[in-house]
Design a protein around this motif. Structure first.
Motif, mmCIF file in Angstrom:
data_model
loop_
_atom_site.group_PDB
_atom_site.id
_atom_site.type_symbol
_atom_site.label_atom_id
_atom_site.label_comp_id
_atom_site.label_asym_id
_atom_site.label_seq_id
_atom_site.Cartn_x
_atom_site.Cartn_y
_atom_site.Cartn_z
ATOM 1 N N VAL A 42 33.234 44.170 51.813
ATOM 2 C CA VAL A 42 32.119 44.298 50.874
ATOM 3 C C VAL A 42 30.978 45.041 51.556
ATOM 4 O O VAL A 42 30.631 44.735 52.700
ATOM 5 C CB VAL A 42 31.610 42.911 50.410
ATOM 6 C CG1 VAL A 42 30.419 43.060 49.476
ATOM 7 C CG2 VAL A 42 32.728 42.115 49.756
ATOM 8 N N LYS A 66 32.002 53.791 50.592
ATOM 9 C CA LYS A 66 33.288 53.892 49.890
ATOM 10 C C LYS A 66 34.291 54.705 50.691
ATOM 11 O O LYS A 66 35.491 54.386 50.720
ATOM 12 C CB LYS A 66 33.078 54.530 48.514
ATOM 13 C CG LYS A 66 34.259 54.318 47.568
ATOM 14 C CD LYS A 66 34.430 52.836 47.233
ATOM 15 C CE LYS A 66 35.441 52.579 46.147
ATOM 16 N NZ LYS A 66 35.570 51.144 45.829
ATOM 17 N N VAL A 73 34.541 46.504 47.951
ATOM 18 C CA VAL A 73 33.602 46.399 46.836
ATOM 19 C C VAL A 73 32.275 46.989 47.301
ATOM 20 O O VAL A 73 31.685 46.520 48.282
ATOM 21 C CB VAL A 73 33.405 44.937 46.397
ATOM 22 C CG1 VAL A 73 32.237 44.824 45.415
ATOM 23 C CG2 VAL A 73 34.680 44.401 45.756
ATOM 24 N N ASP A 95 31.095 49.885 42.648
ATOM 25 C CA ASP A 95 31.837 48.859 41.920
ATOM 26 C C ASP A 95 30.946 47.829 41.245
ATOM 27 O O ASP A 95 31.339 47.187 40.278
ATOM 28 C CB ASP A 95 32.779 48.116 42.885
ATOM 29 C CG ASP A 95 33.740 49.066 43.575
ATOM 30 O OD1 ASP A 95 34.619 49.606 42.882
ATOM 31 O OD2 ASP A 95 33.591 49.266 44.792
ATOM 32 N N LEU A 96 29.747 47.651 41.795
ATOM 33 C CA LEU A 96 28.857 46.616 41.302
ATOM 34 C C LEU A 96 27.430 47.152 41.261
ATOM 35 O O LEU A 96 26.957 47.745 42.238
ATOM 36 C CB LEU A 96 28.924 45.384 42.217
ATOM 37 C CG LEU A 96 27.983 44.211 41.937
ATOM 38 C CD1 LEU A 96 28.218 43.653 40.545
ATOM 39 C CD2 LEU A 96 28.188 43.120 42.982
ATOM 40 N N VAL A 110 29.987 39.718 43.317
ATOM 41 C CA VAL A 110 30.967 40.316 44.226
ATOM 42 C C VAL A 110 32.313 39.615 44.096
ATOM 43 O O VAL A 110 33.374 40.261 44.045
ATOM 44 C CB VAL A 110 30.456 40.264 45.689
ATOM 45 C CG1 VAL A 110 31.599 40.509 46.671
ATOM 46 C CG2 VAL A 110 29.356 41.291 45.903
ATOM 47 N N CYS A 113 34.120 40.787 41.165
ATOM 48 C CA CYS A 113 34.694 42.120 41.400
ATOM 49 C C CYS A 113 35.970 42.031 42.218
ATOM 50 O O CYS A 113 36.957 42.731 41.951
ATOM 51 C CB CYS A 113 33.687 43.008 42.121
ATOM 52 S SG CYS A 113 32.448 43.748 41.060
ATOM 53 N N LEU A 114 35.963 41.198 43.235
ATOM 54 C CA LEU A 114 37.140 41.053 44.092
ATOM 55 C C LEU A 114 38.338 40.515 43.314
ATOM 56 O O LEU A 114 39.482 40.907 43.557
ATOM 57 C CB LEU A 114 36.820 40.122 45.261
ATOM 58 C CG LEU A 114 35.895 40.689 46.343
ATOM 59 C CD1 LEU A 114 35.439 39.581 47.287
ATOM 60 C CD2 LEU A 114 36.594 41.801 47.124
ATOM 61 N N ASN A 117 38.640 43.241 39.840
ATOM 62 C CA ASN A 117 38.812 44.654 40.153
ATOM 63 C C ASN A 117 38.263 45.556 39.058
ATOM 64 O O ASN A 117 38.814 46.615 38.757
ATOM 65 C CB ASN A 117 40.298 44.969 40.400
ATOM 66 C CG ASN A 117 40.472 46.265 41.178
ATOM 67 O OD1 ASN A 117 39.602 46.651 41.964
ATOM 68 N ND2 ASN A 117 41.602 46.931 40.961
ATOM 69 N N LYS A 119 34.459 47.178 37.302
ATOM 70 C CA LYS A 119 33.047 47.411 37.574
ATOM 71 C C LYS A 119 32.188 46.389 36.839
ATOM 72 O O LYS A 119 32.417 46.092 35.681
ATOM 73 C CB LYS A 119 32.641 48.828 37.166
ATOM 74 C CG LYS A 119 31.160 49.118 37.405
ATOM 75 C CD LYS A 119 30.830 50.599 37.320
ATOM 76 C CE LYS A 119 31.318 51.344 38.534
ATOM 77 N NZ LYS A 119 30.748 52.704 38.630
#
Length: 450
Positions: A42, A66, A73, A95-96, A110, A113-114, A117, A119
């Protein structure tokens, strides 16, 4: 195996505080914290949007993260998010997307998101947000000095500034919550506290004034801040109290009498100037004249011996004539600042100044910036000379080696950097040192007085 998280803070000390708070949240959630340059699961980038350069830096750091780990993430957080929400939602590197006043939810977002998967976004309308977001730091990356956020938002609406739109209106932190956090940090050994906020001088002005932000816009009440400083001075273990950037109009005799009575208060005043020309100040929608600013400087000198004055100056503001620039130069020399942060005016879409006529060419901005920088360096050197032969209290902070000699380095109460040749680790210790010379352009040299 534990998940890893890396953090990067861009911009102001408020961002730094919030990033430290988020780092603590992830630690408490079981994450291992790694350096931003390392591979992590992350990446949290607390962004800045104060200038176009800050926008570009925010984008670069998001893409850099990235690239470092395409499967990580990438969380974009903060001011640039509020200003560029749509662009970030379309950015495949992000992603976030988490705006201001929602950083307390970062771990939960987060984790979603993990798992999912997909946004995620969590943005609030800062114009309507009226509650202070409670964040707390457990420890900081600095070992001797802790920055404490006590206020968020700004009601000033300077014509060049986007910050009131991305940070929202003034919201003050509960005084007891501030004192409790500082007490915890003092128990952990922190000796110096720096109070910071988006518009520190507005601390407490929102109390009992809920609802009508326009009525609050020009209000100044210095005593909530003075009262807080007084109470911090009574906390065991705190040896120094500093303030972040102040508006000159907060400086009153009542305010100065209160803070001068606090033994730990450091006479280092960062008074925001921006221009020494009344014409430019009016176009900037600053609420003081150059003379009013100077009157505050004179007043401070009545209460503190040899105080340090630092400031911010914007050059190349729309319509700034050569005569107005010369007025600024003359005023700077009159005040005798110990340091100046120089900014070339940066057009921000959505601000009044962006649509003003007579925008200044970049080459003129560069020239004027260089002139102020030269002035600043000259005045900084002159200010340091005042301390030759004097005995100063220095809070030691770090070690450095120069030309094979080991030095312990720290700051005095007026935020001058001072070194002593010493093999012993003196970190987080207060020493008395007699100034005997200079180590380089930035650092004074002392010998320890026992």
């Amino acid at each position: 195996m534990k998940k890893t998280a890396a953090f990067l803070s861009l911009g102001c000390k408020v961002n730094s505080y919030e990033t430290e708070a988020m780092r603590g949240m992830f630690e408490s959630a079981g994450y291992d914290i790694v350096d931003f340059k390392e591979r992590a699961d992350v990446y949290v980038i607390n962004t800045c949007t104060v200038t176009n350069i800050a926008d570009r830096k925010s984008r670069q750091m998001l893409h850099q993260a990235k690239k470092r780990n395409p499967n990580a993430v990438i969380a974009a957080v903060g001011c640039y998010v509020q200003a560029a929400e749509e662009a970030l939602l379309e950015d495949s590197a992000v992603d976030l997307v988490v705006g201001n006043n929602k950083k307390a939810d970062i771990v939960t977002m987060v984790e979603r998101c993990l798992i999912g998967n997909e946004k995620e976004e969590l943005i609030v309308d800062m114009a309507k947000e009226q509650e202070y977001e409670a964040l707390h730091v457990i420890t900081t990356m600095e070992k001797t000095r802790a920055f404490i956020k006590i206020q968020d938002g700004c009601n000033r609406f300077c014509s060049y500034c986007i910050i009131p739109y991305v940070r929202g209106r003034v919201r003050s932190r509960d005084e007891e919550d501030i004192l409790a956090e500082i007490t915890r940090l003092a128990d952990k050994g922190y000796k110096e506290i720096v109070l910071t906020g988006i518009h520190l001088s507005s601390y407490g002005t929102d109390r009992n004034k809920k609802g009508d932000h326009h009525e609050m816009q020009d209000s100044f009440e210095a005593m909530p801040l003075a009262t807080l400083i007084t109470r911090i001075g009574k906390i065991d273990g705190i040896k120094r109290i500093r303030l972040g950037s102040l508006e000159p109009r907060i400086i009153t005799r009542e305010f100065l009498e209160a803070i001068a009575s606090v033994e730990q208060f450091c006479p280092h005043f960062h008074l925001s100037l921006q221009s020494g020309s009344d014409g430019v100040l009016r176009r900037m929608n600053r609420k003081y004249s150059a003379q009013e600013y100077y009157d505050r400087v004179v007043m401070i000198k009545e209460y503190f011996e040899n105080p340090s004055f630092t400031t911010d100056v914007i050059v190349g503001f729309p319509g700034e004539t050569q005569e107005e620039f010369e007025e600024t130069k003359h005023f700077i020399q009159k005040v005798e600042f110990s340091h100046i942060h120089v900014f070339k005016y940066s057009k921000r879409a959505g601000t009044k100044a962006a649509d003003m006529p007579n925008q200044i060419a970049e080459e003129i901005k560069n020239q004027r910036s260089n002139e102020i920088i030269i002035l600043s360096e000259m005045m900084a050197k002159e200010y340091k000379q005042r301390f030759m032969g004097k005995i100063e209290k220095i809070l030691m902070e770090e070690q450095m080696t120069l030309d094979g000699i080991n030095y312990q380095v720290g700051h005095n109460e007026r935020y001058l950097k001072i070194a002593v040749a010493c093999e012993q680790d003196l970190s987080n210790q207060l020493i008395n040192g007699k100034i005997i010379g200079t180590l380089n352009d930035e650092i004074l040299l002392c010998e320890i007085i026992h």
